[in-house]
Every structure is written in structure tokens, then in C-alpha cells.
Design an enzyme around this catalytic site. Structure first.
Site, short mmCIF file in Angstrom:
data_model
loop_
_atom_site.label_atom_id
_atom_site.label_comp_id
_atom_site.label_asym_id
_atom_site.label_seq_id
_atom_site.Cartn_x
_atom_site.Cartn_y
_atom_site.Cartn_z
N LYS A 141 -4.20 3.36 2.51
CA LYS A 141 -5.33 2.94 1.89
C LYS A 141 -6.24 3.61 1.44
O LYS A 141 -7.07 3.43 0.39
CB LYS A 141 -5.90 1.94 3.14
CG LYS A 141 -4.65 0.91 3.26
CD LYS A 141 -5.18 0.09 4.83
CE LYS A 141 -4.08 -1.27 4.93
NZ LYS A 141 -4.64 -1.62 6.41
N LYS A 176 0.91 -1.19 -0.06
CA LYS A 176 -0.22 0.10 0.08
C LYS A 176 0.69 1.27 0.07
O LYS A 176 0.57 2.20 -0.60
CB LYS A 176 -0.82 0.07 1.34
CG LYS A 176 -0.19 0.05 2.45
CD LYS A 176 -1.11 -0.62 3.75
CE LYS A 176 -0.04 -1.64 4.29
NZ LYS A 176 -0.40 -2.70 4.95
N1 LIG Z 1 1.61 -8.76 7.25
C1 LIG Z 1 0.15 -8.40 6.88
O1 LIG Z 1 -0.62 -8.64 7.66
C2 LIG Z 1 0.04 -7.80 5.63
C3 LIG Z 1 -1.25 -7.44 5.39
C4 LIG Z 1 -1.62 -6.67 4.31
C5 LIG Z 1 -0.77 -6.05 3.33
N2 LIG Z 1 0.67 -6.60 3.67
C6 LIG Z 1 1.75 -5.99 2.78
O2 LIG Z 1 2.73 -7.14 2.39
C7 LIG Z 1 3.86 -6.65 2.24
C8 LIG Z 1 4.56 -7.72 2.88
O3 LIG Z 1 4.55 -7.62 4.32
P1 LIG Z 1 5.06 -8.91 5.45
O4 LIG Z 1 4.11 -8.43 6.65
O5 LIG Z 1 5.11 -10.21 4.80
O6 LIG Z 1 6.35 -8.08 5.61
P2 LIG Z 1 7.59 -8.73 6.18
O7 LIG Z 1 7.08 -9.89 7.14
O8 LIG Z 1 8.36 -7.87 6.96
O9 LIG Z 1 8.58 -9.49 5.38
C9 LIG Z 1 9.25 -8.71 4.32
C10 LIG Z 1 10.13 -9.78 3.33
O10 LIG Z 1 10.92 -9.01 2.52
C11 LIG Z 1 12.30 -9.18 2.63
N3 LIG Z 1 13.00 -8.35 1.94
C12 LIG Z 1 13.21 -7.15 2.60
N4 LIG Z 1 14.32 -6.34 1.66
C13 LIG Z 1 14.38 -7.42 0.60
C14 LIG Z 1 15.18 -7.09 -0.17
N5 LIG Z 1 15.97 -5.80 -0.67
N6 LIG Z 1 15.37 -7.98 -1.13
C15 LIG Z 1 14.79 -8.96 -1.14
N7 LIG Z 1 13.96 -9.58 -0.12
C16 LIG Z 1 13.73 -8.34 0.89
C17 LIG Z 1 12.30 -9.79 3.85
O11 LIG Z 1 13.52 -10.72 3.80
P3 LIG Z 1 14.13 -11.45 5.17
O12 LIG Z 1 13.24 -12.32 5.35
O13 LIG Z 1 15.57 -11.95 4.80
O14 LIG Z 1 14.52 -10.36 6.32
C18 LIG Z 1 11.13 -10.27 4.27
O15 LIG Z 1 11.12 -11.81 4.07
C19 LIG Z 1 4.04 -5.24 2.65
O16 LIG Z 1 3.89 -4.32 1.59
C20 LIG Z 1 2.87 -5.17 3.66
O17 LIG Z 1 2.28 -3.95 3.82
C21 LIG Z 1 0.79 -7.14 4.82
#
Ligand SMILES: NC(=O)c1ccc[n+]([C@@H]2O[C@H](COP(=O)([O-])OP(=O)(O)OC[C@H]3O[C@@H](n4cnc5c(N)ncnc54)[C@H](OP(=O)(O)O)[C@@H]3O)[C@@H](O)[C@H]2O)c1
Length: 440
Positions: A213, A112
Site C-alpha cells: 500500500k 494492491k
Molecule cells: N477482503 C478485504 O477486506 C479486502 C480489502 C481491501 C482489498 N481487498 C482486495 O480485494 C481482492 C479480493 O479479496 P477477497 O478478500 O474478496 O478475496 P477472496 O475472498 O479470497 O476471494 C477471491 C475470489 O477469487 C476467485 N478466484 C480465485 N482464483 C480464480 C481464478 N483463477 N479465476 C476466477 N476466479 C478466481 C475465488 O473463487 P472461489 O470462490 O471459487 O474460490 C474467490 O471467489 C484482493 O485483491 C484483496 O487484496 C480485500
């Protein structure tokens, strides 16, 4: 469900990010390959999963041989058909999505923050120019099917207003404050313990997440390009249990609302703020970390979508929906592209009208009430009701609680400034908009 024929074409996807959503997506895709093949018409194969740190421990179901820390090479690999971005944040996500789109690959994202930035608007233009999908159902309200409903089912509808509870953390906090009479700081600590709030909760409690959002909703529902910076925002940190208690007594619950509405022929208002919502309104029943979006269309009337707005599996479910769409489109040589958007004309905040709830602590002596009432009148704000409540800690002071009739926001702000400047007023407390009162 019939297993897909082995002759089904293979579609190779790159997943960028293996955190809460990315790891759930991998589990989803690996456990449902046959079903997904029937639904999408292709065998969806994970070609690679990019992460930041290869040494980090991953859930067992994530195949180690698919991991790479070279996302930039993965997105331009000619053998990759579709890119799924689940890293989050502006960079490197923006660069990686741009590279994928420029090389003709459809992109699915849940990001987002990026989509509601000037870069996000540019990325949509790149997708248009290159004729490839850029899909983002998971970016607003997680598993709640909102973007597709607005873009497809309601595409012929003139949407007048969209009002949503789009941040689960703040809704959880407000629900608990209301149920238990607990103060904000205590409930926030509980939410952090339960993993429902970040250690630094600013993005949620100050309304930044909801503002991004809201900007995306303005685009999908009304066809305007809006970025987060254009969305006036107010969080929930100033809300006290006394406000919530008062709201309940008068038949309201306090909710953090994301609002997008059409004003006149070609202006819109997009904003985020807490509001007192009548208990009879469908949004009032949305509790805990759930999300819901209430849509008002010219012909369709009112409808509401409700569900889990966050969490790895629910969010991955929305990502899979987009992936199936992108796969079908790719096989059919088509896209889900929507018409180009127009730059938004944002209605001035000061001109918006709303009824208000306001509390002030004043010296408990004759004549003060008259002074205070005059300030409201001088600024064209009409008082609907006033109540004085006893607070043990207010020695020599009285707490006055006002409900106003609908007033211009500019006039209300001037009233608050003028009240704060009175010697007899010792503290101006919460100001909360009251939803559903006549705004004429
Ligand atoms: N979590 C939710 O409930 C939720 C809900 C709606 C939307 N979203 C959206 O979904 C997206 C992901 O959220 P998330 O909660 O899954 O985030 P997260 O748990 O912080 O995971 C982020 C991932 O990205 C990887 N990453 C970071 N920098 C990178 C790079 N330079 N190259 C390759 N990989 C990289 C990290 O690697 P490492 O594991 O090695 O650190 C990690 O695996 C975001 O945009 C968030 O706003 C999330």
C-alpha cells in the site's frame, strides 16, 4: 432518488472473483440498480461472475446463472464494457487485467499486491497506451476515499508527506495490547478467532501488506513508480507489552506506520515500521481495525482521512465508486488517466534520521552504564533519557530503557550491533522509532 429512464444505456460488467469483496459487490449492484443508474447515467448489468471453483457454495443473492470458471473468455467477450478484478494475487489477475485493457476495456481492481509489483506498473502503462481507465480506490485503505482525494482534490498540491495506518489487523493487535497489557501472541490468537487476522498472519504482521500500500501511495501522492520490493519494512512481532507500557508512560502510542515523504528536490523515502506516536497526534486516536491516512501538503497543510480499511461491504463500496467513475467516463468517451509517473529515486535508509527507543538487558554491576554510554557516543547517537526498570525475571540483570535524540539510522544500527557485542549486554530488545521528535 428518481428512477433512471428505461432508455438509459446499459453497461455490462464482468466481475472476476466472488469472495469477500466480489460477493458484497454483487449484493451492492443488484440492490441499488436504480440509484446507480441515476448516478452513473447507465443501467449497470452484471454480465458474468468468474470464480475458481463452480462447486463452492455461494451466498443466496449471487445468481447461479452468472457464474463461470472461464475468466479468460469473460474478459475479452466483446459484449462486456467494464471488468472488475477481485481475485487478488499476481496471477492470473495480472494476465486477465492485461487482456481486458488490451481489448480496450476499463478495469477496476482492489489488488494492491499486483498494483505494487513491476507487472502493476506495466499495466498502468498499458492503460495509458490504450487510453482506458485502470482504477483502484479499494486497493489502499478499503472504504477510505484516498486515491481519488489525492488524485483529484489534492492534484494541485505538493504533498510533502503521507503517513498512514493502512493495516487493520496490526492496528487491532496494537490497540488490544495497549488496552489490556496483553502480549502479542495472545492478541494475535484473539484476532484470528475474530476473523481479523489470517491463519498465516505473515503478510499483515511482518508489514508486507502495508508495504504494498505504501508503494501505491508513493505513486498516487508523489507521482513516482515504486514497487513493494523498494519499500523497507519492519513488522510488529518484536513489540512487547513492556514497550507499549513505556510508550504510554511517556505520552506515546505504538502504531505501525506507512510513510512516504519527499526528501530534497527529487528523492523520496517510502517505508513501513512501528513508531511511537505522540498521543496528541491524530493518528494516535485511530483504534482497532480502523485505517487512517494523515497527509501534509505544502499549501493545504495537514488533513486526515479515516475509516474502514477492509471488509467485504466497505471495500465493495470503494469498488462501486470506481465503477461509477469508469461508467461515466465510458459514456463521455473520456478517462481518469493521470500523468505518466517517473521512476523514484529512493533516499538511502541509512541516512534517514529519527529519535529512537531502545531496551537492553545488562549485567547489574558497576561500570556497565559507562561502557554502554560510550558505545552510544562513539556512534554519534546522543541519549535523551535513560531509565532502569526492575523485572522480577531478570536475576542479576538490569533492564535499561533509552530514548535518544534524532540520529542517523545507519549510526543507530551500528550502535545496536556494538551494544550486542559487549559481554555485559545479555539481550538487545526492541528498537522503535519515536515520531515527532526533532529530526534535524
Ligand atoms: N477482503 C478485504 O477486506 C479486502 C480489502 C481491501 C482489498 N481487498 C482486495 O480485494 C481482492 C479480493 O479479496 P477477497 O478478500 O474478496 O478475496 P477472496 O475472498 O479470497 O476471494 C477471491 C475470489 O477469487 C476467485 N478466484 C480465485 N482464483 C480464480 C481464478 N483463477 N479465476 C476466477 N476466479 C478466481 C475465488 O473463487 P472461489 O470462490 O471459487 O474460490 C474467490 O471467489 C484482493 O485483491 C484483496 O487484496 C480485500
Amino acid at each position: 432518488m428518481t428512477p433512471a429512464r428505461s432508455s438509459a444505456p446499459v453497461v455490462r460488467v464482468a466481475i472476476l472473483g466472488c469472495g469477500a469483496v466480489g460477493a458484497s459487490l454483487v449484493a451492492h449492484l443488484l440492490s441499488r440498480t436504480d440509484d446507480l443508474a441515476v448516478q452513473s447515467g447507465a443501467r449497470i448489468e452484471i454480465a458474468g461472475v468468474a470464480v475458481a471453483d463452480l462447486s463452492r457454495t455461494r451466498p443466496d443473492h449471487v445468481p447461479k446463472d452468472l457464474l463461470t470458471d472461464d475468466a479468460a473468455s469473460l474478459v475479452v467477450d466483446p459484449s462486456i464494457d467494464i471488468v472488475i478484478e477481485l481475485i487478488g494475487g499476481l496471477e492470473p489477475a495480472g494476465r486477465l487485467i492485461r487482456a481486458a485493457l488490451e481489448s480496450g476495456k476499463p478495469v477496476v481492481t482492489a489488488n494492491k499486491e499486483l498494483l505494487a509489483s513491476p507487472e502493476g506498473i506495466d499495466l498502468r502503462a498499458v492503460a495509458h497506451r490504450r487510453g482506458v481507465d485502470l482504477l483502484y480506490e479499494a486497493a489502499v485503505a478499503g472504504a477510505v476515499p484516498l486515491v481519488r482525494v489525492l488524485r483529484e482534490s489534492l492534484t494541485g498540491e505538493r504533498i510533502q508527506r503521507v503517513m498512514g495506518i493502512v493495516n487493520g489487523t496490526t492496528n487491532f493487535i496494537l490497540t488490544k495490547m495497549s488496552d489490556d497489557g496483553t502480549e502479542y501472541a495472545e492478541v494475535l490468537a484473539t484476532a484470528q478467532e475474530l476473523g481479523l487476522a489470517e491463519r498465516d498472519p505473515t503478510a499483515d504482521v511482518e508489514g508486507h501488506d502495508a508495504a504494498a500500500k505504501t508503494a501505491i501511495l508513493a505513486g498516487v501522492a508523489m507521482g513516482y513508480d515504486v514497487v513493494t520490493a523498494e519499500v523497507p519494512r519492519e513488522g510488529i512481532t518484536h513489540i512487547g507489552s513492556v514497550d507499549i507500557e513505556f510508550a504510554a508512560r511517556f505520552g506515546y502510542v505504538v502504531k505501525l506506520l506507512a510513510v512516504v515523504e519527499r526528501i530534497g528536490a527529487d528523492e523520496i523515502s517510502a517505508r513501513v515500521h512501528p513508531a511511537m506516536v505522540p498521543t496528541s497526534h491524530p493518528l494516535a486516536g485511530v483504534r482497532d481495525a480502523f485505517n487512517a491516512v494523515f497527509i501534509e501538503g505544502e499549501w493545504a497543510g495537514e488533513l486526515m482521512l479515516y475509516g474502514q480499511g477492509a471488509g467485504g461491504l466497505p471495500t465493495a463500496s470503494a469498488v462501486v465508486g470506481d465503477l461509477i467513475d469508469a461508467t461515466r467516463n465510458r459514456l463521455a468517451g473520456t478517462t481518469s488517466l493521470v500523468p505518466e509517473r517517473r521512476p523514484a529515486r529512493i533516499y538511502p535508509v541509512a541516512e534517514l534520521r529519527s529519535a529512537y527507543y531502545l531496551t537492553i538487558d545488562v549485567e547489574d554491576r558497576p561500570g556497565v552504564l559507562g561502557l554502554v554510554s560510550t558505545v552510544f557516543g562513539d556512534h554519534h547517537v546522543s541519549i535523551r533519557s535513560m531509565e532502569q526498570i526492575e523485572q522480577e525475571e531478570l536475576i542479576g540483570l538490569a533492564r535499561l530503557i533509552f530514548l535518544t535524540h534524532a540520529a542517523r539510522e545507519g549510526d543507530m544500527n551500528e550502535t545496536i550491533d556494538a551494544l550486542a557485542a559487549l559481554d555485559a549486554v545479555k539481550r538487545v530488545g526492541s528498537t522503535i522509532r519515536v515520531f515527532g521528535e526533532d529530526t534535524a
